[in-house]
Design a protein around this motif. Structure first.
Motif, PDB file in Angstrom:
ATOM      1  N   PHE A  34      55.153  34.219   6.147  1.00 12.64           N
ATOM      2  CA  PHE A  34      56.533  34.642   5.927  1.00 12.64           C
ATOM      3  C   PHE A  34      57.306  34.594   7.251  1.00 12.64           C
ATOM      4  O   PHE A  34      56.733  34.775   8.326  1.00 12.64           O
ATOM      5  N   TYR A  36      60.892  36.499   8.713  1.00 13.12           N
ATOM      6  CA  TYR A  36      61.956  37.475   8.522  1.00 13.12           C
ATOM      7  C   TYR A  36      62.883  37.430   9.729  1.00 13.12           C
ATOM      8  O   TYR A  36      62.460  37.092  10.841  1.00 13.12           O
ATOM      9  N   GLN A  38      66.017  39.693  11.859  1.00 14.62           N
ATOM     10  CA  GLN A  38      66.655  40.994  12.045  1.00 14.62           C
ATOM     11  C   GLN A  38      67.904  40.816  12.878  1.00 14.62           C
ATOM     12  O   GLN A  38      67.823  40.465  14.069  1.00 14.62           O
ATOM     13  N   LEU A  44      65.371  44.177   8.472  1.00 11.24           N
ATOM     14  CA  LEU A  44      64.759  42.856   8.387  1.00 11.24           C
ATOM     15  C   LEU A  44      65.137  42.196   7.075  1.00 11.24           C
ATOM     16  O   LEU A  44      65.139  42.833   6.016  1.00 11.24           O
ATOM     17  N   PHE A  46      64.373  38.768   4.563  1.00  7.93           N
ATOM     18  CA  PHE A  46      63.469  37.677   4.231  1.00  7.93           C
ATOM     19  C   PHE A  46      64.174  36.336   4.397  1.00  7.93           C
ATOM     20  O   PHE A  46      65.311  36.157   3.960  1.00  7.93           O
ATOM     21  N   PHE A  90      60.847  37.347  13.114  1.00 11.26           N
ATOM     22  CA  PHE A  90      59.465  37.787  12.987  1.00 11.26           C
ATOM     23  C   PHE A  90      58.707  36.884  12.028  1.00 11.26           C
ATOM     24  O   PHE A  90      59.155  36.630  10.908  1.00 11.26           O
ATOM     25  N   THR A 103      50.407  43.388   5.547  1.00 10.36           N
ATOM     26  CA  THR A 103      51.138  42.296   6.163  1.00 10.36           C
ATOM     27  C   THR A 103      51.117  42.503   7.664  1.00 10.36           C
ATOM     28  O   THR A 103      51.454  43.585   8.143  1.00 10.36           O
ATOM     29  N   PHE A 105      52.637  41.464  11.230  1.00  4.37           N
ATOM     30  CA  PHE A 105      53.821  40.874  11.838  1.00  4.37           C
ATOM     31  C   PHE A 105      53.547  40.502  13.287  1.00  4.37           C
ATOM     32  O   PHE A 105      52.799  41.197  13.998  1.00  4.37           O
ATOM     33  N   GLY A 106      54.185  39.412  13.726  1.00  8.67           N
ATOM     34  CA  GLY A 106      54.195  39.103  15.144  1.00  8.67           C
ATOM     35  C   GLY A 106      55.119  40.049  15.892  1.00  8.67           C
ATOM     36  O   GLY A 106      55.810  40.866  15.282  1.00  8.67           O
ATOM     37  N   ALA A 107      55.140  39.901  17.207  1.00  4.65           N
ATOM     38  CA  ALA A 107      55.946  40.787  18.047  1.00  4.65           C
ATOM     39  C   ALA A 107      57.419  40.429  18.032  1.00  4.65           C
ATOM     40  O   ALA A 107      58.254  41.203  18.512  1.00  4.65           O
TER      41      ALA A 107
END
Lengths: 115, 115
Positions: A34, A36, A38, A44, A46, A90, A103, A105-107
Motif C-alpha cells: 500500500f 498512503y 499525509q 493519512l 490511501f 508512507f 500493517t 509502515f515505513g518511516a
C-alpha cells in the motif's frame, strides 16, 4: 518478520518532472502493498494498493506504483509532479499468510515539489 | 460523508494518570485499527477489531494499554498509568472490508503528551 524500508527521508523534484519515491519490503509470503499520503494537518489518505495481478497499479491523483517481486520493491511514481503533491508519503505492507491484520509502515518520505 | 473522527485531538496527561482516547469510524465500516505514531516515524500497529471482536492485539506494548469496541462501532483506547514513552500521536483507521487486502481510512489522530 515483516519490514518496510523507505531509503530516502526526502525527495526533491521540480514541477513537471517525473517523481519516484522508493520502497522495499521484506515478508515471508506474498505481500499486500500500500501507499498512503499525509498532507499537512490532515490524516493519512490511501493512494493505491497491490494485492495480486498486474504488477503496475494505478491510484489516486495520477500516481502509480510497480510491484517488482525479484527486487522486493514497490516504488511510487508519477510522470509529471505538481507543487500540490508536496506531502509525506508512507509505504506499507501486510503479510496475509503469517502477519494477520498487522500493517507495517515505513518511516515515510517527504516529497518537495518546487515550482 | 463524514470521515473517521477522533477525540480529543490533543491530550496532556501527567505521568501516572489514565487516559481514554475515542475513535468514531466511518458508519458501516466493520474493521477498525489503532496505531501509535512517534515523531518522525511511520504508524505502528497496536490492535485490530472486526466488528466488536478484537482479533489482533499483538501490537499493544504493555498491559497498560487496553482497547474496546463493545457495539462494533465506536472504539476507545485506554492507557493506564501513563509513562513519558507513551507520548505519541494515536491514530485510528477504519475499513469497509474484513479481509487483509482492504485500504484504511484514517482519522486525524490524538496527540498525547505525558509530562
Amino acid at each position: 518478520a515483516q519490514s518496510v524500508a523507505q531509503p530516502e527521508d526526502q525527495v526533491n523534484v521540480a514541477e513537471g518532472n517525473p517523481l519516484t519515491v522508493k520502497c522495499t519490503y521484506s515478508v515471508s509470503g506474498n505481500p499486500y502493498l500500500f501507499w498512503y499520503v499525509q498532507y499537512p494537518n490532515r490524516g493519512l489518505q490511501f493512494l493505491l494498493k497491490y494485492i495480486t495481478g498486474d504488477n503496475l497499479v494505478k491510484g489516486s491523483y495520477g500516481f502509480e506504483a510497480e510491484f517488482n517481486k525479484s527486487q522486493t520493491s514497490f516504488h511510487l511514481k508519477k510522470p509529471s509532479a505538481l507543487v500540490s503533491d508536496s506531502a509525506l508519503y508512507f509505504c506499507a505492507v501486510r503479510d496475509p499468510d503469517t502477519g494477520g491484520f498487522k500493517t507495517i509502515f515505513g518511516a515515510g518520505t517527504r516529497l518537495f515539489v518546487k515550482a | 460523508g463524514a470521515g473517521v473522527s477522533q477525540s480529543p485531538r490533543y491530550k496532556v496527561a501527567k505521568r501516572g494518570q489514565d487516559v481514554a482516547l475515542r475513535c468514531d469510524p466511518i458508519s458501516g465500516h466493520v474493521s477498525l485499527f489503532w496505531y501509535q505514531q512517534a515523531l518522525g516515524q511511520g504508524p505502528e500497529f497496536l490492535t485490530y477489531f472486526q466488528n466488536e471482536a478484537q482479533l489482533d492485539k499483538s501490537g499493544l506494548p504493555s498491559d497498560r494499554f487496553f482497547a474496546e469496541r463493545p457495539e462494533g462501532s465506536v472504539s476507545t483506547l485506554k492507557i493506564q498509568r501513563t509513562q513519558q514513552e507513551d507520548s505519541a500521536v494515536y491514530l485510528c483507521a477504519s475499513s469497509p472490508q474484513t479481509g487483509v487486502g482492504g485500504e484504511q481510512y484514517f482519522g486525524p489522530g490524538t496527540r498525547l503528551t505525558v509530562t
